[in-house]
Scaffold this motif. Sequence first.
Motif, PDB file in Angstrom:
ATOM      1  N   ALA A  52      89.482  36.995 -43.686  1.00  0.00           N
ATOM      2  CA  ALA A  52      88.323  37.751 -43.476  1.00  0.00           C
ATOM      3  C   ALA A  52      88.234  39.112 -43.727  1.00  0.00           C
ATOM      4  O   ALA A  52      87.503  40.011 -43.615  1.00  0.00           O
ATOM      5  N   GLY A  53      89.503  39.598 -43.975  1.00  0.00           N
ATOM      6  CA  GLY A  53      90.084  41.036 -44.362  1.00  0.00           C
ATOM      7  C   GLY A  53      89.856  41.995 -43.240  1.00  0.00           C
ATOM      8  O   GLY A  53      89.986  43.181 -43.298  1.00  0.00           O
ATOM      9  N   VAL A  54      90.075  41.441 -41.996  1.00  0.00           N
ATOM     10  CA  VAL A  54      89.674  42.252 -40.729  1.00  0.00           C
ATOM     11  C   VAL A  54      91.055  42.644 -40.343  1.00  0.00           C
ATOM     12  O   VAL A  54      92.043  42.017 -40.544  1.00  0.00           O
ATOM     13  N   PRO A  55      91.457  43.594 -39.400  1.00  0.00           N
ATOM     14  CA  PRO A  55      92.515  44.203 -38.777  1.00  0.00           C
ATOM     15  C   PRO A  55      92.985  43.402 -37.589  1.00  0.00           C
ATOM     16  O   PRO A  55      92.075  42.844 -37.000  1.00  0.00           O
ATOM     17  N   ALA A  56      94.350  43.320 -37.378  1.00  0.00           N
ATOM     18  CA  ALA A  56      94.637  42.532 -36.362  1.00  0.00           C
ATOM     19  C   ALA A  56      96.046  43.040 -35.896  1.00  0.00           C
ATOM     20  O   ALA A  56      96.865  43.695 -36.636  1.00  0.00           O
ATOM     21  N   ILE A  57      96.303  42.857 -34.314  1.00  0.00           N
ATOM     22  CA  ILE A  57      97.720  43.516 -33.975  1.00  0.00           C
ATOM     23  C   ILE A  57      98.278  42.357 -33.120  1.00  0.00           C
ATOM     24  O   ILE A  57      97.537  41.780 -32.419  1.00  0.00           O
ATOM     25  N   ILE A  64     103.448  39.840 -24.932  1.00  0.00           N
ATOM     26  CA  ILE A  64     102.559  39.544 -23.723  1.00  0.00           C
ATOM     27  C   ILE A  64     103.365  38.777 -22.464  1.00  0.00           C
ATOM     28  O   ILE A  64     102.952  38.482 -21.516  1.00  0.00           O
ATOM     29  N   GLY A  65     104.770  38.358 -22.772  1.00  0.00           N
ATOM     30  CA  GLY A  65     105.303  37.869 -21.964  1.00  0.00           C
ATOM     31  C   GLY A  65     106.574  36.956 -22.532  1.00  0.00           C
ATOM     32  O   GLY A  65     107.094  37.012 -23.845  1.00  0.00           O
ATOM     33  N   ARG A  66     107.568  36.114 -21.781  1.00  0.00           N
ATOM     34  CA  ARG A  66     108.570  35.445 -22.346  1.00  0.00           C
ATOM     35  C   ARG A  66     108.583  34.032 -21.823  1.00  0.00           C
ATOM     36  O   ARG A  66     108.042  33.681 -20.613  1.00  0.00           O
ATOM     37  N   VAL A  67     109.025  33.126 -22.358  1.00  0.00           N
ATOM     38  CA  VAL A  67     109.477  31.665 -21.833  1.00  0.00           C
ATOM     39  C   VAL A  67     110.858  31.390 -22.164  1.00  0.00           C
ATOM     40  O   VAL A  67     111.155  31.533 -23.355  1.00  0.00           O
ATOM     41  N   LYS A  68     111.715  31.335 -21.439  1.00  0.00           N
ATOM     42  CA  LYS A  68     113.084  30.730 -21.434  1.00  0.00           C
ATOM     43  C   LYS A  68     113.742  32.171 -22.427  1.00  0.00           C
ATOM     44  O   LYS A  68     114.545  31.651 -23.472  1.00  0.00           O
ATOM     45  N   GLY A  69     113.400  33.319 -22.040  1.00  0.00           N
ATOM     46  CA  GLY A  69     113.708  34.244 -22.762  1.00  0.00           C
ATOM     47  C   GLY A  69     113.378  34.798 -24.115  1.00  0.00           C
ATOM     48  O   GLY A  69     113.661  35.635 -24.659  1.00  0.00           O
ATOM     49  N   LEU A  70     112.414  33.714 -24.373  1.00  0.00           N
ATOM     50  CA  LEU A  70     111.785  33.989 -25.902  1.00  0.00           C
ATOM     51  C   LEU A  70     110.422  34.640 -25.834  1.00  0.00           C
ATOM     52  O   LEU A  70     109.742  34.344 -25.056  1.00  0.00           O
ATOM     53  N   PRO A  71     110.170  35.779 -26.613  1.00  0.00           N
ATOM     54  CA  PRO A  71     109.007  36.397 -26.552  1.00  0.00           C
ATOM     55  C   PRO A  71     107.899  35.644 -26.853  1.00  0.00           C
ATOM     56  O   PRO A  71     107.950  34.787 -27.716  1.00  0.00           O
ATOM     57  N   ILE A  72     106.629  35.910 -26.325  1.00  0.00           N
ATOM     58  CA  ILE A  72     105.349  35.361 -26.605  1.00  0.00           C
ATOM     59  C   ILE A  72     104.524  36.649 -27.161  1.00  0.00           C
ATOM     60  O   ILE A  72     104.462  37.609 -26.536  1.00  0.00           O
ATOM     61  N   GLY A  73     103.867  36.223 -28.327  1.00  0.00           N
ATOM     62  CA  GLY A  73     102.885  37.178 -28.707  1.00  0.00           C
ATOM     63  C   GLY A  73     101.375  37.264 -28.468  1.00  0.00           C
ATOM     64  O   GLY A  73     100.916  35.780 -28.438  1.00  0.00           O
ATOM     65  N   GLY A  74     100.551  38.191 -27.984  1.00  0.00           N
ATOM     66  CA  GLY A  74      99.104  37.944 -27.957  1.00  0.00           C
ATOM     67  C   GLY A  74      98.511  38.885 -29.135  1.00  0.00           C
ATOM     68  O   GLY A  74      99.075  39.961 -29.605  1.00  0.00           O
ATOM     69  N   GLN A  75      97.446  38.238 -29.487  1.00  0.00           N
ATOM     70  CA  GLN A  75      96.674  39.063 -30.634  1.00  0.00           C
ATOM     71  C   GLN A  75      95.497  39.621 -30.535  1.00  0.00           C
ATOM     72  O   GLN A  75      94.449  38.908 -29.892  1.00  0.00           O
ATOM     73  N   LEU A  76      95.112  40.691 -30.722  1.00  0.00           N
ATOM     74  CA  LEU A  76      93.614  41.395 -30.812  1.00  0.00           C
ATOM     75  C   LEU A  76      93.233  41.617 -32.171  1.00  0.00           C
ATOM     76  O   LEU A  76      94.139  42.069 -33.219  1.00  0.00           O
ATOM     77  N   ILE A  77      92.176  41.019 -32.562  1.00  0.00           N
ATOM     78  CA  ILE A  77      91.524  41.051 -34.025  1.00  0.00           C
ATOM     79  C   ILE A  77      90.189  41.967 -33.747  1.00  0.00           C
ATOM     80  O   ILE A  77      89.399  41.915 -32.939  1.00  0.00           O
ATOM     81  N   GLY A  78      90.117  42.843 -34.773  1.00  0.00           N
ATOM     82  CA  GLY A  78      89.189  43.801 -34.742  1.00  0.00           C
ATOM     83  C   GLY A  78      88.230  43.651 -35.791  1.00  0.00           C
ATOM     84  O   GLY A  78      88.243  42.876 -36.606  1.00  0.00           O
ATOM     85  N   GLN A  79      87.256  44.712 -35.731  1.00  0.00           N
ATOM     86  CA  GLN A  79      86.437  44.673 -37.100  1.00  0.00           C
ATOM     87  C   GLN A  79      86.781  45.573 -38.087  1.00  0.00           C
ATOM     88  O   GLN A  79      87.549  46.642 -37.845  1.00  0.00           O
ATOM     89  N   ALA A  80      86.416  45.550 -39.472  1.00  0.00           N
ATOM     90  CA  ALA A  80      86.911  46.264 -40.562  1.00  0.00           C
ATOM     91  C   ALA A  80      86.686  47.515 -40.162  1.00  0.00           C
ATOM     92  O   ALA A  80      85.806  48.203 -39.608  1.00  0.00           O
ATOM     93  N   PHE A  81      87.918  48.300 -40.556  1.00  0.00           N
ATOM     94  CA  PHE A  81      88.144  49.733 -40.388  1.00  0.00           C
ATOM     95  C   PHE A  81      87.911  50.272 -39.158  1.00  0.00           C
ATOM     96  O   PHE A  81      87.941  51.478 -38.905  1.00  0.00           O
ATOM     97  N   LEU A  82      87.953  49.397 -37.943  1.00  0.00           N
ATOM     98  CA  LEU A  82      88.094  49.903 -36.470  1.00  0.00           C
ATOM     99  C   LEU A  82      89.321  49.489 -35.990  1.00  0.00           C
ATOM    100  O   LEU A  82      89.488  49.278 -34.688  1.00  0.00           O
ATOM    101  N   GLU A  83      90.336  50.017 -36.608  1.00  0.00           N
ATOM    102  CA  GLU A  83      91.601  49.946 -36.149  1.00  0.00           C
ATOM    103  C   GLU A  83      91.842  50.734 -34.902  1.00  0.00           C
ATOM    104  O   GLU A  83      92.348  50.493 -34.045  1.00  0.00           O
TER     105      GLU A  83
END
Lengths: 455, 99
Positions: free
Chosen positions: A407-412, A416-435
Amino acid sequence: MSDAKAVADRLVKSKRLNALLTPSKELRSALTAQAAAARPTGVLYGMPVAVKDNICTLEFTTTCGSRILEGYRSPYEATAVTKLKAAGALIAGKTNCDEFAMGSSTEHSAYGRVVHPLDKTRVPGGSSGGSAALVGAGALPAALGSETGGSVRQPASFCGVVGIKPTYGRVSRYGLVAFGSSLDQIGVLGRSVHDAARVLSVISGRDPRDATCEDRDPLRLPTVPESLQGFVIGLPREYFPTELDPAVRRACDRAVRLLRDLGAAVREVSLPHTAYAVPTYYVIAPAEASSNLARYDGVRYGPRFDGHADLRGLYRATRGQGFGAEVRRRILVGTYVLSAGFYDAYYRRAQQMRALIAQDFRNVFDRGVDLLFTPTTPSPAFKAGEKLSDPIAMYMSDIFTVTANLAGVPAISLPIGRVKGLPIGGQLIGQAFLEDEMLEAAYALERVVPATDES
Amino acid sequence: MSVSRDDVLRIAQLAELDVEEDALPDVAEQMSRILDYVAQLSAMPAPTNGTVKTFVPGPDAIHFRPDEVAPWPLAFGPAAFAPAFKEGFFVVPKLGQFE
C-alpha cells in the motif's frame, strides 16, 4: 562525538554475529578518516551508522550479500549515505543481509548467516539482519536497512530494536540496489524511536536523482506527546488470528491497554483483503526482481564465471553460479508469472489484488482512524535452519509487514515485551506521509511499555 | 505438480540462468509449491466490469528536471569495475547462435 576507535572496537567485538561484512582493518581506517573530516555542526555529528550492503557507498564494497557482486566497488554513493555524511554521521561499514534483500532470516547471504544477538541458535530476521543484530547487540545506535516486504521491521522485531519503513517516496532510492521497484524503500533501525527517527529525518526529502522520490521537505521530528488524547487507533482483526503465538498476543494486549491509558481511542477495524497479501507480494516482488536482476550478466559488474563458449553461455554461467538458491528461485518464479500465457492468471491478478489491499487502508483511514496497531511478526525469532527448506513457511513470517509495502504507507516496529528472553515487536501503521503522527504515538508507547519484561 | 522439469528448463532459458541437471527436481518442486500457493489469487472473483484500477505508489506525475549538463557523476569509470573493459568498450565473447 564518539571516538572513531571506540566505535570500531565495539563493532569488532560483535564479530561473532557475522553482521558486518567490512574487514576490521578497513573499518578502522575508514572511521578514522571520516571522523577527521566530519562536520562538527551536523545534527548527527559523530553518530556511527552502519549501512546495509545493498546501499552503495564509496568507502566500502557493495555486494548485496551475493557472489555475483563479490568485491564490487560502486563508482557513486546513495543519496541517503551522502546526506548522512553531510549531517556528520560516520558510515560504520556494510552490514550482512539476505542476498539482494531476498529473505526473512539473513540465512541467504553468500557470506554466511547472521547470528541473533541474544541467542546464537536463532536467526535475527531479515533481510536487514546484519543491521538489526548490530543495533540489538548495542554496537551501534542506528543502521540503515531496506524494505521490500518487511525487511527492516521484521528483523527489528526479532532483535528488540526499532525499525521504520517510511512512506514510499519519502526517502531517495538513488544508490539502493533495486529489487522490487514498486515496493523498495530505504528504512532505519535504531535502539530507540528517537535514534531511528532522527536518522530518517536526515535521509528524507526530495532528490532530483530519483524520480520516484516525492518533492517534499525532509521529515520534521515531532515532540514526545504528553498523551495520545485525540488519536484513534484501529486494531485490524485480520492481524490477530486465533493461531497467533500466545506470547505475541499477550504483549499486544498489554500494548493496547497502554495506548488506551495514554488517552487513545482504540477500536476494531477490518482490512478484508489481508489474507491475499502474501501471495500478492510473492507474485509482484519476484516479477520485478526478475526484471531488475537481469542486469547482472557478467559483462558490466562483478566477477565473470568461466566455462562459456559464447555470450549467452557467459550470461547463463555467471548468473547460474553467481546467484544463490533463493535468488535463482525468485528469478524463475518472476519470469514464469510474466511469461506468455501466465501473465493474466498471476501478474494481472496480483496487481488487481494490490489495488484492493491499498483500498482497504484508505477505507479505514477515511473513517477517522489515524493509525493501526498490529503485531509485527506472528512469532518471536525462529531457529536457524527451521524454515530453510520450506519457502512458504519463510514467506509467512512477512504476513503482517508486506501490506504496508503493497500500500506504500509508513510503518514502525518497536519492542513491546519478551518471551523466554526473546523480543516481541508491535507495529504502528500510519497514513502516507504522516510519519510524524506515527512517530508521536511510537514515542508515547515506547515511554510506557516495559519492552524488556516478559509479557 | 504444476511445474515440470521441462517448464523449469524453458523458464531458465528465458531468464538466462543455468540450472544444473541434478538441481532440476528440487527447483521444479519448490517452484510448484510457490506457484500453487500464489494461485489462490485466482479465487478472487474477476472484476466483472474490468474496472479494478492497478495501484502504483509514488508521485502522481513524474517531474522533469532541467535539461542541464551536470558534472560526471561517477568517481571512476567502468574500467575499474567491469570484468573486461578495453578502449571504451565492455569486452564480451562472440555472440554465438541465437535460436
